[in-house]
Design a protein around this motif. Structure first.
Motif, mmCIF file in Angstrom:
data_model
loop_
_atom_site.group_PDB
_atom_site.id
_atom_site.type_symbol
_atom_site.label_atom_id
_atom_site.label_comp_id
_atom_site.label_asym_id
_atom_site.label_seq_id
_atom_site.Cartn_x
_atom_site.Cartn_y
_atom_site.Cartn_z
ATOM 1 N N ALA A 1 3.311 -5.579 -1.181
ATOM 2 C CA ALA A 1 2.880 -6.678 -0.297
ATOM 3 C C ALA A 1 2.037 -6.144 0.857
ATOM 4 N N GLN A 2 2.422 -4.996 1.411
ATOM 5 C CA GLN A 2 1.633 -4.415 2.498
ATOM 6 C C GLN A 2 0.260 -3.959 2.019
ATOM 7 N N LEU A 3 0.194 -3.403 0.822
ATOM 8 C CA LEU A 3 -1.103 -2.997 0.278
ATOM 9 C C LEU A 3 -2.013 -4.203 0.067
ATOM 10 N N ILE A 4 -1.463 -5.250 -0.534
ATOM 11 C CA ILE A 4 -2.262 -6.461 -0.766
ATOM 12 C C ILE A 4 -2.661 -7.088 0.565
ATOM 13 N N ALA A 5 -1.748 -7.093 1.530
ATOM 14 C CA ALA A 5 -2.059 -7.647 2.849
ATOM 15 C C ALA A 5 -3.188 -6.875 3.522
ATOM 16 N N ALA A 6 -3.152 -5.554 3.433
ATOM 17 C CA ALA A 6 -4.216 -4.744 4.035
ATOM 18 C C ALA A 6 -5.547 -4.996 3.340
ATOM 19 N N GLY A 7 -5.528 -5.044 2.022
ATOM 20 C CA GLY A 7 -6.757 -5.283 1.277
ATOM 21 C C GLY A 7 -7.344 -6.649 1.544
ATOM 22 N N THR A 8 -6.479 -7.643 1.674
ATOM 23 C CA THR A 8 -6.930 -9.014 1.924
ATOM 24 C C THR A 8 -7.423 -9.181 3.351
ATOM 25 N N SER A 9 -6.707 -8.631 4.301
ATOM 26 C CA SER A 9 -7.027 -8.898 5.697
ATOM 27 C C SER A 9 -8.093 -7.984 6.286
ATOM 28 N N ILE A 10 -8.253 -6.786 5.735
ATOM 29 C CA ILE A 10 -9.177 -5.837 6.370
ATOM 30 C C ILE A 10 -10.427 -5.618 5.520
ATOM 31 N N CYS A 11 -10.327 -4.764 4.518
ATOM 32 C CA CYS A 11 -11.570 -4.450 3.799
ATOM 33 C C CYS A 11 -11.340 -4.017 2.357
ATOM 34 N N PHE B 1 -2.680 -10.844 7.396
ATOM 35 C CA PHE B 1 -1.756 -9.744 7.115
ATOM 36 C C PHE B 1 -0.313 -10.230 7.174
ATOM 37 N N LEU B 2 0.044 -10.901 8.259
ATOM 38 C CA LEU B 2 1.425 -11.374 8.417
ATOM 39 C C LEU B 2 1.802 -12.400 7.353
ATOM 40 N N PHE B 3 0.897 -13.327 7.058
ATOM 41 C CA PHE B 3 1.165 -14.339 6.036
ATOM 42 C C PHE B 3 1.389 -13.694 4.670
ATOM 43 N N THR B 4 0.550 -12.737 4.325
ATOM 44 C CA THR B 4 0.654 -12.093 3.011
ATOM 45 C C THR B 4 1.955 -11.311 2.877
ATOM 46 N N VAL B 5 2.319 -10.550 3.906
ATOM 47 C CA VAL B 5 3.570 -9.790 3.861
ATOM 48 C C VAL B 5 4.768 -10.742 3.800
ATOM 49 N N THR B 6 4.733 -11.807 4.594
ATOM 50 C CA THR B 6 5.830 -12.780 4.601
ATOM 51 C C THR B 6 5.940 -13.496 3.264
ATOM 52 N N LEU B 7 4.816 -13.941 2.725
ATOM 53 C CA LEU B 7 4.835 -14.602 1.424
ATOM 54 C C LEU B 7 5.346 -13.652 0.348
ATOM 55 N N GLY B 8 4.916 -12.406 0.404
ATOM 56 C CA GLY B 8 5.399 -11.410 -0.554
ATOM 57 C C GLY B 8 6.913 -11.272 -0.500
ATOM 58 N N ARG B 9 7.454 -11.230 0.703
ATOM 59 C CA ARG B 9 8.908 -11.127 0.860
ATOM 60 C C ARG B 9 9.606 -12.366 0.290
ATOM 61 N N LEU B 10 9.039 -13.541 0.577
ATOM 62 C CA LEU B 10 9.655 -14.791 0.111
ATOM 63 C C LEU B 10 9.666 -14.925 -1.405
ATOM 64 N N ILE B 11 8.648 -14.392 -2.072
ATOM 65 C CA ILE B 11 8.605 -14.536 -3.536
ATOM 66 C C ILE B 11 9.089 -13.281 -4.267
ATOM 67 N N GLY B 12 9.619 -12.320 -3.495
ATOM 68 C CA GLY B 12 10.249 -11.161 -4.110
ATOM 69 C C GLY B 12 9.334 -10.013 -4.485
ATOM 70 N N VAL B 13 8.154 -9.945 -3.891
ATOM 71 C CA VAL B 13 7.239 -8.830 -4.148
ATOM 72 C C VAL B 13 7.730 -7.611 -3.364
ATOM 73 N N ASP B 14 7.689 -6.450 -3.979
ATOM 74 C CA ASP B 14 8.060 -5.209 -3.313
ATOM 75 C C ASP B 14 7.304 -5.095 -1.996
ATOM 76 N N ARG B 15 7.985 -4.665 -0.952
ATOM 77 C CA ARG B 15 7.386 -4.632 0.377
ATOM 78 C C ARG B 15 6.143 -3.737 0.433
ATOM 79 N N LYS B 16 6.181 -2.599 -0.220
ATOM 80 C CA LYS B 16 5.025 -1.697 -0.217
ATOM 81 C C LYS B 16 3.816 -2.357 -0.870
#
Length: 176
Positions: A54-64, A37-52
């Motif tokens: 990035a959080q959705l992708i992070a949740a989908g990747t890390s949880i279910c 989750f943290l890696f995905t949100v951080t990477l999203g921020r670094l490459i300019g992905v909208d925070r919302k």
């Protein structure tokens, strides 16, 4: 209905089943979830992905997968296009993992238990985990399923944490 089904699925998980993957297995699942989750949100921020998004992708990747994306969107209130994009990305990469992971198990020298933990801790959707896990045997499939359901059980605490962060940072999970 999807959220309710995921909650019911997590309720099927017993403490005995979780104990079956061991304390180390639960630790791997929890650490993988948090780090992903943290890696995905951080990477999203670094490459300019909208925070919302990035959080959705992070949740989908890390949880279910899609279920986590839908549940997380309650807090993030992302655009419909972002939800659709996140679900499509998680489905695509989860399908690739479902087909590819079983081929990599012998390359990495993983026994059924280790493979089940790996698959259950890292593949996105429950069905994809079950599909990948049972390709390497019954023990691998059962271990993968329990590891995955342990991740699913962590969905509610993760959404609550995101909600608290959003409340602290502003009106939504983007911190605006």
């Amino acid at each position: 209905l999807l959220r309710f089904a995921i909650v019911l699925l997590a309720f099927q998980l017993t403490l005995g089943q979780v104990a079956g993957i061991g304390l180390g297995g639960v630790g791997i699942v929890a650490a993988t979830l948090g780090a992903t989750f943290l890696f995905t949100v951080t990477l999203g921020r670094l490459i300019g992905v909208d925070r919302k998004l990035a959080q959705l992708i992070a949740a989908g990747t890390s949880i279910c997968g899609a279920s986590a994306i839908v549940a997380t969107n309650i807090v993030t209130d992302a655009r419909d296009e972002d939800v659709t994009y996140a679900v499509a990305a998680i489905t695509l990469f989860g399908t690739i993992a479902m087909l590819g992971f079983p081929l990599l198990a012998p390359v990495f020298g993983l026994d059924q238990h280790a493979f089940g933990l790996w698959a259950g801790a890292s593949i996105h959707e429950v069905a994809q985990v079950i599909g990948a896990g049972f390709q390497n045997g019954t023990l691998a499939g059962e271990t993968a399923t329990v590891a995955k359901l342990t991740r699913v059980a962590m969905l509610a605490p993760m959404v609550i944490a995101l909600g608290l962060m959003a409340r602290r940072g502003g009106t939504d999970a983007s911190g605006a």
